[in-house]
Enzyme design. Structure first.
Site, PDB file in Angstrom:
ATOM      1  N   THR A  67       2.649 -67.880  -0.034  1.00  0.00           N
ATOM      2  CA  THR A  67       4.042 -67.390  -0.126  1.00  0.00           C
ATOM      3  C   THR A  67       4.764 -67.482   1.215  1.00  0.00           C
ATOM      4  O   THR A  67       5.962 -67.782   1.274  1.00  0.00           O
ATOM      5  CB  THR A  67       4.059 -65.935  -0.651  1.00  0.00           C
ATOM      6  OG1 THR A  67       3.444 -65.905  -1.943  1.00  0.00           O
ATOM      7  CG2 THR A  67       5.468 -65.393  -0.744  1.00  0.00           C
TER       8      THR A  67
ATOM      9  N   ASP B 289      -6.953 -65.372  -4.565  1.00  0.00           N
ATOM     10  CA  ASP B 289      -6.721 -66.520  -3.664  1.00  0.00           C
ATOM     11  C   ASP B 289      -7.759 -67.618  -3.888  1.00  0.00           C
ATOM     12  O   ASP B 289      -7.452 -68.794  -3.773  1.00  0.00           O
ATOM     13  CB  ASP B 289      -6.825 -66.073  -2.197  1.00  0.00           C
ATOM     14  CG  ASP B 289      -5.687 -65.159  -1.763  1.00  0.00           C
ATOM     15  OD1 ASP B 289      -5.954 -64.166  -1.063  1.00  0.00           O
ATOM     16  OD2 ASP B 289      -4.534 -65.438  -2.139  1.00  0.00           O
TER      17      ASP B 289
HETATM   18  O1  LIG Z   1      -0.206 -63.982  -0.555  1.00  0.00           O
HETATM   19  P1  LIG Z   1      -0.567 -65.380  -0.907  1.00  0.00           P
HETATM   20  O2  LIG Z   1      -0.816 -65.551  -2.376  1.00  0.00           O
HETATM   21  O3  LIG Z   1       0.357 -66.371  -0.324  1.00  0.00           O
HETATM   22  O4  LIG Z   1      -2.040 -65.622  -0.298  1.00  0.00           O
HETATM   23  C1  LIG Z   1      -2.281 -65.776   1.096  1.00  0.00           C
HETATM   24  C2  LIG Z   1      -2.557 -64.400   1.718  1.00  0.00           C
HETATM   25  O5  LIG Z   1      -1.407 -63.585   1.619  1.00  0.00           O
HETATM   26  C3  LIG Z   1      -2.908 -64.565   3.191  1.00  0.00           C
HETATM   27  O6  LIG Z   1      -3.256 -63.300   3.705  1.00  0.00           O
HETATM   28  C4  LIG Z   1      -4.093 -65.481   3.362  1.00  0.00           C
HETATM   29  O7  LIG Z   1      -4.340 -65.664   4.724  1.00  0.00           O
HETATM   30  C5  LIG Z   1      -3.851 -66.829   2.704  1.00  0.00           C
HETATM   31  O8  LIG Z   1      -2.800 -67.500   3.330  1.00  0.00           O
HETATM   32  C6  LIG Z   1      -3.505 -66.653   1.248  1.00  0.00           C
HETATM   33  O9  LIG Z   1      -3.261 -67.919   0.686  1.00  0.00           O
HETATM   34 MG   LIG Z   2      -2.842 -66.021  -2.340  1.00  0.00          MG
HETATM   35 MG   LIG Z   3       0.147 -65.227  -3.988  1.00  0.00          MG
END
Ligand SMILES: O=P(O)(O)O[C@H]1[C@H](O)[C@@H](O)[C@H](O)[C@H](O)[C@@H]1O
Ligand SMILES: [Mg+2]
Ligand SMILES: [Mg+2]
Length: 292
Positions: A99, A210
């Protein structure tokens, strides 16, 4: 004995097109737009209305076909739902993995969907939207990228990792003789091991949604997945090493400095307060990365 329903993931080019058309057109059209962004656990952990919209679309579409199935969705959990993996058929969904990238228009954003029965992952799909790369795998049937078989054989010394929302606790270490990369989406990061593009991926602090899908994609491509301490992988532990061989994975396990991380399936209230204590406890460590 009840006949165990067999679930087949039939990803044909037609399904690929369907998947692309249906779920990601929302992401791709929003990708270039201004976004309303909210902070979650840290400035590196964001959510937009598109994350929430895509998760709702996915869950309602699946629930129409399988009303008895259960869901673990990143944004449903953020809204207070418990993380509970049972023997029931369960969909583990990250509507937009990356994101932060999505908000900054950095072209690595993915939809990640895994499906488990009896706590065993039956299939996983990671669709990297901007790249138009559909990674998928079904247990015992191999891993594919846009329909072509994947094999995670070793040729290079590339390690993929992340210093994401957990950056207050840098799980860093001395990584000698490796080149380190980070795409900003754990799901796509981990899929690089399945393609052979990276030797290993490791992360502490990510969530089950994730990496639930990319885990089976790495395994079906012939890779290995374990905990960062070298023990058996546990999807709820928020610690993972994926690698093209056990030797590479164990080599990484010897140098990763773990920090305390509350499990995904801990009570939400406990998980929040521990995030505070994790923030207090873990100190960023010096990180020496040597390029090849
Ligand atoms: O929140 P989203 O779904 O974007 O997932 C990401 C996580 O937020 C990060 O902490 C983590 O480090 C990874 O970037 C992970 O893809
Ligand atoms: Mg994620
Ligand atoms: Mg996400």
């Amino acid at each position: 004995m009840s006949r165990r329903r067999l679930y087949r993931l039939s990803v044909t080019s037609q399904t690929h097109t369907l998947f692309v058309a249906h779920e990601t057109s929302v992401i791709l059209s929003a990708f270039q737009q201004q976004k309303e962004v909210r902070l979650k656990s840290s400035p590196a952990d964001l959510v937009t209305e598109t994350d929430q919209q895509v998760e709702k679309m996915l869950i309602s579409a699946i629930r129409r076909k399988y009303p008895q199935h259960r869901f673990i969705g990143e944004e449903s959990v953020a809204a207070g739902e418990a993380v509970e993996l049972t023997d029931s058929p369960t969909w583990i969904i990250d509507p937009i993995d990356g994101t932060v990238n999505f908000v900054h228009r950095f072209p690595f954003v993915a939809v990640s969907i895994a499906f488990t029965v009896n706590k065993q992952t039956e299939f996983g799909i990671v669709y990297s939207c901007v790249e138009d790369k559909l990674f998928h795998a079904q247990r015992g049937r191999g891993a594919y990228l846009n329909g072509k078989p994947l094999c995670s054989d070793i040729h290079r010394c590339v390690v993929v990792t992340e210093i994401g929302a957990e950056s207050r606790s840098i799980t860093c270490c001395v990584l000698l003789c490796y080149s380190v990369r980070a795409l900003g989406t754990a799901a796509v990061d981990m899929c690089q091991v399945a393609t052979g593009g990276a030797d290993a991926y490791y992360h502490i602090g990510m969530h089950c949604w994730d990496i639930a899908a990319s885990t089976i994609i790495v395994l079906e491509a012939g890779g290995v997945v374990m905990d960062t301490d070298g023990s058996e992988f546990d999807m709820m532990s928020r610690k993972v090493i994926a690698a093209s061989s056990s030797a590479v994975a164990n080599g990484i396990a010897q140098v990763v400095q773990a920090f305390p991380c509350r499990r995904d399936n801990e009570a939400a209230s406990k998980r929040k307060c521990d995030t505070q204590s994790e923030r207090a406890v873990a100190q960023p460590t010096a990180c020496v990365l040597h390029e090849l």
